[in-house]
Design an enzyme around this catalytic site. Sequence first.
Site, PDB file in Angstrom:
ATOM      1  NE  ARG A 180     -82.078  48.584  -9.437  1.00 39.79           N
ATOM      2  CZ  ARG A 180     -83.087  48.245 -10.234  1.00 39.79           C
ATOM      3  NH1 ARG A 180     -83.606  49.127 -11.066  1.00 39.79           N
ATOM      4  NH2 ARG A 180     -83.563  47.016 -10.201  1.00 39.79           N
ATOM      5  CB  CYS A 189     -58.533  69.017   6.103  1.00 35.48           C
ATOM      6  SG  CYS A 189     -59.379  68.744   4.548  1.00 35.48           S
ATOM      7  CG  LEU A 207     -73.815  36.112  -9.297  1.00 38.75           C
ATOM      8  CD1 LEU A 207     -72.476  35.434  -9.579  1.00 38.75           C
ATOM      9  CD2 LEU A 207     -74.093  37.170 -10.378  1.00 38.75           C
ATOM     10  CB  ALA A 208     -77.510  35.192  -4.346  1.00 35.17           C
ATOM     11  CB  ALA A 209     -75.301  30.398  -3.576  1.00 36.49           C
ATOM     12  CD  GLU A 229     -62.478  68.206   6.785  1.00 39.70           C
ATOM     13  OE1 GLU A 229     -62.898  68.058   5.618  1.00 39.70           O
ATOM     14  OE2 GLU A 229     -61.976  67.288   7.440  1.00 39.70           O
TER      15      GLU A 229
END
Length: 352
Positions: free
Chosen positions: A178, A78, A287-289, A46
């Site tokens: 990324r 603002c 690691l995903a689990a 703004e």
Amino acid sequence: MRRCLQLARKALGKTAPNPLVGCVITQGGKIVGQGFHPKAGEPHAEVFALRAAGEQARGATLYVNLEPCNHQGRTPPCTQAILQGGIRKVVVGMIDPDPRVSGTGVETLQQAGLEVVVGVEEAACRQLNEAFIHRVLYQRPLGILKYAMTLDGKIATTTGHSAWVTGEKARHLVHQQRAIADAVIVGGNTVRQDNPHLTSHGVSERNPLRVIVSPSFNLPPVAHLWDTEKAPTLIFTQEGSNLPLQAQLSQKGVEIEVFDQLTLEAVIESLYERGLSQIFWECGGVLAAQAIQAKAVQKVMAFIAPKIIGGSGAPSPVGDLGFTQMTEALPLKEVVITSLDGDLLVEGYLEG
Ligand SMILES: Nc1nc(O)c(N)c(N[C@@H]2O[C@H](COP(=O)(O)O)[C@@H](O)[C@H]2O)n1
Ligand SMILES: [Zn+2]
């Protein structure tokens, strides 16, 4: 409002922990000022738009995709700048979830006699700032799990070879992701197996913080991730692990955070405290689990290549979640499927 969103996107990946905000001021149907928030600590959108409009802001309409702030943070409120600028009408995309603002910006402007309209293009405004909203509401960064697998559900061959599962277009999209993520996370196994760069590979001058979770610090002494000139690298590890290599990597500019007991909860908290809003999980299945179980993943981006590699020992994208019945499967909602030169991208949100 769509122009506000376009302006806001100019700072994609650069504003955390702050939101992406664009602002347009119109007078007599013409744009007289516009701006966007470039990064935390810099003036808000703004203020840039009001500066650009100058005296032409008197009696004008101001459009902004997030409610104007009403608090003294790193920068002044603002709402006061809007009142001083002489704006007559304010059009807001969405109410700010930040408890320091949350409706008080709109109230202040209305009490001062301005006309305020809220909720224009609200869905698009929420989508753009989904990571900021998640961070503010849950005090955690938004986690996106990305993986690329073959049609038979493998992320690599039985030897661990994975270059490449998908084609160029899909990989280009990952590099773009990324560039706008605050951090990319992998485990030690991905570093040992793939020696990744985890950079945006030139699609942008911006690279994310590269994070490695490795309790054992069983990491190679030479790896692309230890070159910290292009992008910073942070390793989370556990007390007493591989001290000689820790010293060696610290010397190269790699940051190391050591926990008595390394848990993903501690990792997430540290990344939140560091001001990150969006984490891109590019890790292997184990690691995903763990990340799913720790509720560190809210969104999934699954790239599926129309090819079959086979191999009963070949790794899959998500390890053991402890489920035995198909009824326990985690469904995705708001699923979008895109075709990328033959590969498919399936995106959606985990429930809860
Ligand atoms: N409406 C609006 N426009 C911007 O350009 C903004 N950056 C924000 N941010 C809001 O203010 C908080 C950050 O304040 P400081 O930058 O520390 O002063 C942020 O959490 C949002 O609530 N809002
Ligand atoms: Zn503000």
